[in-house]
Design a protein around this motif. Structure first.
Motif, PDB file in Angstrom:
ATOM      1  N   PHE A  46      18.182   8.983  28.430  1.00 42.90           N
ATOM      2  CA  PHE A  46      17.503   9.310  27.184  1.00 42.90           C
ATOM      3  C   PHE A  46      18.485   9.313  26.022  1.00 42.90           C
ATOM      4  N   ASP A  47      19.770   9.362  26.325  1.00 41.11           N
ATOM      5  CA  ASP A  47      20.793   9.449  25.287  1.00 41.11           C
ATOM      6  C   ASP A  47      20.991   8.139  24.552  1.00 41.11           C
ATOM      7  N   PHE A  48      21.102   7.036  25.301  1.00 36.51           N
ATOM      8  CA  PHE A  48      21.402   5.747  24.694  1.00 36.51           C
ATOM      9  C   PHE A  48      20.951   4.645  25.649  1.00 36.51           C
ATOM     10  N   ILE A  87      25.586  -3.412  13.912  1.00 39.64           N
ATOM     11  CA  ILE A  87      24.981  -2.976  15.176  1.00 39.64           C
ATOM     12  C   ILE A  87      26.060  -2.517  16.149  1.00 39.64           C
ATOM     13  N   ILE A  88      27.092  -3.341  16.312  1.00 40.27           N
ATOM     14  CA  ILE A  88      28.164  -3.025  17.256  1.00 40.27           C
ATOM     15  C   ILE A  88      28.910  -1.765  16.835  1.00 40.27           C
ATOM     16  N   ASP A  89      29.256  -1.679  15.568  1.00 43.96           N
ATOM     17  CA  ASP A  89      30.016  -0.520  15.077  1.00 43.96           C
ATOM     18  C   ASP A  89      29.262   0.780  15.284  1.00 43.96           C
ATOM     19  N   GLU A  90      27.933   0.748  15.114  1.00 42.25           N
ATOM     20  CA  GLU A  90      27.131   1.958  15.270  1.00 42.25           C
ATOM     21  C   GLU A  90      26.942   2.347  16.743  1.00 42.25           C
ATOM     22  N   CYS A  91      27.278   1.425  17.642  1.00 44.92           N
ATOM     23  CA  CYS A  91      27.200   1.720  19.080  1.00 44.92           C
ATOM     24  C   CYS A  91      28.482   2.384  19.587  1.00 44.92           C
ATOM     25  N   ILE A  92      29.561   2.224  18.827  1.00 41.74           N
ATOM     26  CA  ILE A  92      30.845   2.807  19.232  1.00 41.74           C
ATOM     27  C   ILE A  92      30.736   4.332  19.235  1.00 41.74           C
ATOM     28  N   GLY A  93      31.223   4.939  20.287  1.00 47.47           N
ATOM     29  CA  GLY A  93      31.176   6.397  20.390  1.00 47.47           C
ATOM     30  C   GLY A  93      30.004   6.912  21.193  1.00 47.47           C
ATOM     31  N   HIS A  94      29.018   6.039  21.444  1.00 49.87           N
ATOM     32  CA  HIS A  94      27.884   6.428  22.282  1.00 49.87           C
ATOM     33  C   HIS A  94      28.140   6.005  23.726  1.00 49.87           C
ATOM     34  N   LYS A  95      27.220   6.344  24.585  1.00 40.97           N
ATOM     35  CA  LYS A  95      27.347   5.990  25.988  1.00 40.97           C
ATOM     36  C   LYS A  95      27.539   4.482  26.128  1.00 40.97           C
ATOM     37  N   LYS A  96      28.518   4.076  26.922  1.00 42.34           N
ATOM     38  CA  LYS A  96      28.845   2.662  27.083  1.00 42.34           C
ATOM     39  C   LYS A  96      27.695   1.915  27.750  1.00 42.34           C
ATOM     40  N   LEU A  97      27.362   0.760  27.191  1.00 39.57           N
ATOM     41  CA  LEU A  97      26.301  -0.064  27.771  1.00 39.57           C
ATOM     42  C   LEU A  97      26.735  -0.634  29.113  1.00 39.57           C
ATOM     43  N   ALA A 121      32.325  -8.149  20.047  1.00 35.80           N
ATOM     44  CA  ALA A 121      31.689  -7.251  21.015  1.00 35.80           C
ATOM     45  C   ALA A 121      32.676  -6.826  22.097  1.00 35.80           C
ATOM     46  N   LYS A 122      33.469  -7.765  22.567  1.00 29.55           N
ATOM     47  CA  LYS A 122      34.464  -7.450  23.607  1.00 29.55           C
ATOM     48  C   LYS A 122      35.533  -6.507  23.074  1.00 29.55           C
ATOM     49  N   GLU A 123      36.012  -6.778  21.870  1.00 27.18           N
ATOM     50  CA  GLU A 123      37.066  -5.948  21.279  1.00 27.18           C
ATOM     51  C   GLU A 123      36.577  -4.526  20.990  1.00 27.18           C
ATOM     52  N   SER A 124      35.279  -4.385  20.736  1.00 27.62           N
ATOM     53  CA  SER A 124      34.720  -3.068  20.420  1.00 27.62           C
ATOM     54  C   SER A 124      34.676  -2.155  21.639  1.00 27.62           C
ATOM     55  N   GLY A 125      34.559  -2.751  22.831  1.00 26.48           N
ATOM     56  CA  GLY A 125      34.512  -1.971  24.060  1.00 26.48           C
ATOM     57  C   GLY A 125      33.231  -1.189  24.263  1.00 26.48           C
ATOM     58  N   ILE A 126      32.126  -1.616  23.625  1.00 29.89           N
ATOM     59  CA  ILE A 126      30.874  -0.845  23.732  1.00 29.89           C
ATOM     60  C   ILE A 126      30.109  -1.122  25.027  1.00 29.89           C
ATOM     61  N   SER A 127      30.515  -2.168  25.747  1.00 35.31           N
ATOM     62  CA  SER A 127      29.752  -2.558  26.940  1.00 35.31           C
ATOM     63  C   SER A 127      30.671  -2.945  28.088  1.00 35.31           C
ATOM     64  N   ASN A 128      30.229  -2.644  29.296  1.00 33.67           N
ATOM     65  CA  ASN A 128      30.977  -3.042  30.486  1.00 33.67           C
ATOM     66  C   ASN A 128      30.949  -4.552  30.679  1.00 33.67           C
ATOM     67  N   LYS A 129      29.886  -5.174  30.190  1.00 34.35           N
ATOM     68  CA  LYS A 129      29.735  -6.620  30.361  1.00 34.35           C
ATOM     69  C   LYS A 129      29.092  -7.228  29.127  1.00 34.35           C
ATOM     70  N   GLU A 295      18.212   1.422  10.314  1.00 36.98           N
ATOM     71  CA  GLU A 295      18.457   2.479  11.304  1.00 36.98           C
ATOM     72  C   GLU A 295      19.519   2.022  12.297  1.00 36.98           C
ATOM     73  N   SER A 296      20.075   2.959  13.022  1.00 38.00           N
ATOM     74  CA  SER A 296      21.016   2.623  14.095  1.00 38.00           C
ATOM     75  C   SER A 296      20.264   2.498  15.419  1.00 38.00           C
ATOM     76  N   ILE A 297      20.888   1.881  16.403  1.00 41.86           N
ATOM     77  CA  ILE A 297      20.282   1.777  17.739  1.00 41.86           C
ATOM     78  C   ILE A 297      19.994   3.174  18.294  1.00 41.86           C
ATOM     79  N   TYR A 298      20.903   4.098  18.063  1.00 41.84           N
ATOM     80  CA  TYR A 298      20.712   5.472  18.543  1.00 41.84           C
ATOM     81  C   TYR A 298      19.448   6.085  17.939  1.00 41.84           C
ATOM     82  N   ASP A 299      19.293   5.936  16.623  1.00 44.44           N
ATOM     83  CA  ASP A 299      18.128   6.517  15.951  1.00 44.44           C
ATOM     84  C   ASP A 299      16.822   5.880  16.423  1.00 44.44           C
ATOM     85  N   ILE A 300      16.859   4.582  16.673  1.00 42.81           N
ATOM     86  CA  ILE A 300      15.657   3.885  17.161  1.00 42.81           C
ATOM     87  C   ILE A 300      15.299   4.357  18.564  1.00 42.81           C
ATOM     88  N   TRP A 301      16.310   4.495  19.415  1.00 42.63           N
ATOM     89  CA  TRP A 301      16.105   4.944  20.803  1.00 42.63           C
ATOM     90  C   TRP A 301      15.527   6.358  20.844  1.00 42.63           C
TER      91      TRP A 301
END
Length: 350
Positions: A46-48, A87-97, A121-129, A295-301
């Motif tokens: 429910f977090d992200f 989009i990517i920047d606003e995902c930083i700091g949230h649960k990793k995809l 996207a890779k440099e941001s580290g927001i996702s495992n893949k 809005e951010s992805i977090y706010d939409i979720w």
């Protein structure tokens, strides 16, 4: 790496079996595990979101029989790189995809900023893949080298045939040999560089037009590609001609789709213009739940539109939603009653 690929093949097989067999499948080891451990297996969150789709473009150079995009009222366009960065920047700091997929309703290689998007996207580290799917027509040597060096984790090539005749019938153009050679050369170049990634998956969608080629397809590519997924055919809720050959049992009652709660196989999908669909199956923007320009992805979720969709699914109220006839949902294992009650409490509490 081999263990992960083996696990993925077993999961694909299990999901295919569930779609084509009776509830006796509940008592097979995998089905029993997913039924009791649905929340853990699907990474319910429910977090992200667990998975995020971002569409670089909805333009395409094919007219596949199983794709409804030619009926779409969406304007053709390309995502602005500044919007992608937002989009990517606003995902930083949230649960990793678990996964970031750079595709939706078009061919990603037609997007001029695709390479920049992958690298950022890779440099941001927001996702495992970080991954994308392509038809492979534009995958020439120059582009292949750039993609291999970009840091991409996985590339899926949608080939769907072993002969030019079948390919043209399914895809609408005679490009079979081009795609086949491009794919083989991509793998060769990656190996020559001494790299194991991006992993290359060569996919076939199982349907009436190519049923006679499926076995040969798997035999041909299993020693070349890292993975050879055989996918079930989807009509996108009846939007395209039904060429499925699997005897899907009718759904007697509506049940909730795990995508709304953090499905490891699907998730929020950002269209090229910034409007956000509840999932990647929403090809004609009928289920828009937000806009990343505002809005951010977090706010939409965590927003009201997603919450109301969750409640409707949990209550079985799918009337008027394309979810009611979605055959992607029927290809997923169903969540157990205990988890449904838990999710209802969580949804009402948000």
């Amino acid at each position: 790496m081999k263990f992960k690929l083996l696990k993925e093949r077993l999961i694909q097989k299990a999901i295919f079996l569930e779609r084509t067999t009776s509830w006796k499948f509940l008592f097979t080891p995998f089905r029993f595990y997913t039924y009791l451990n649905f929340e853990r297996y699907y990474k319910i969150s429910f977090d992200f979101p667990t998975v995020l789709f971002i569409e670089p473009t909805n333009k395409c150079n094919l007219r596949c029989v199983f794709c409804p995009r030619i009926k779409s009222s969406k304007k053709i366009g390309y995502m602005d790189f500044k919007l992608f960065k937002k989009i990517i920047d606003e995902c930083i700091g949230h649960k990793k995809l678990c996964e970031l997929d750079l595709h939706k309703d078009g061919e990603p290689l037609l997007a001029p900023n695709l390479l920049k998007m992958i690298k950022y996207a890779k440099e941001s580290g927001i996702s495992n893949k970080v991954a994308f799917a392509s038809n492979g027509i534009l995958l020439n040597e120059k582009k292949s080298k750039q993609i291999i060096k970009s840091g991409l984790d996985e590339l899926t090539i949608s080939l769907d045939a072993v002969t030019n005749e079948t390919y043209k019938k399914i895809k609408g153009v005679a490009a079979f040999e081009t795609v086949e050679e491009n794919t083989k050369r991509f793998i060769e170049m990656r190996n020559e560089m001494g790299l194991k990634e991006p992993l290359v998956r060569v996919k076939i969608v199982y349907m009436k037009d190519n049923i006679h080629e499926v076995n040969d397809f798997v035999k041909k590519w299993k020693s070349i590609a890292d993975s050879v997924p055989v996918r079930v055919y989807l009509t996108w809720g009846g939007s395209v001609e039904d060429k499925d050959i699997t005897p899907i049992k009718p759904i007697k009652e509506p049940y909730p789709c795990p995508t709304l709660f953090g499905n490891r196989q699907n998730g929020l999908a950002v269209n090229w213009d910034g409007e956000v669909s509840v999932c990647c199956v929403d090809w004609n923007k009928q289920l828009i739940v937000g806009d990343v320009k505002k809005e951010s992805i977090y706010d939409i979720w965590h927003g009201e539109k997603v919450k109301q969709l969750r409640l409707r699914h949990l209550k079985g109220d799918l009337e008027g939603l394309q979810c009611k006839t979605c055959d992607f949902k029927t290809s997923l294992p169903r969540m157990n009653l205990f988890l449904r009650r838990k999710l209802m409490k969580k949804t009402l509490a948000t």
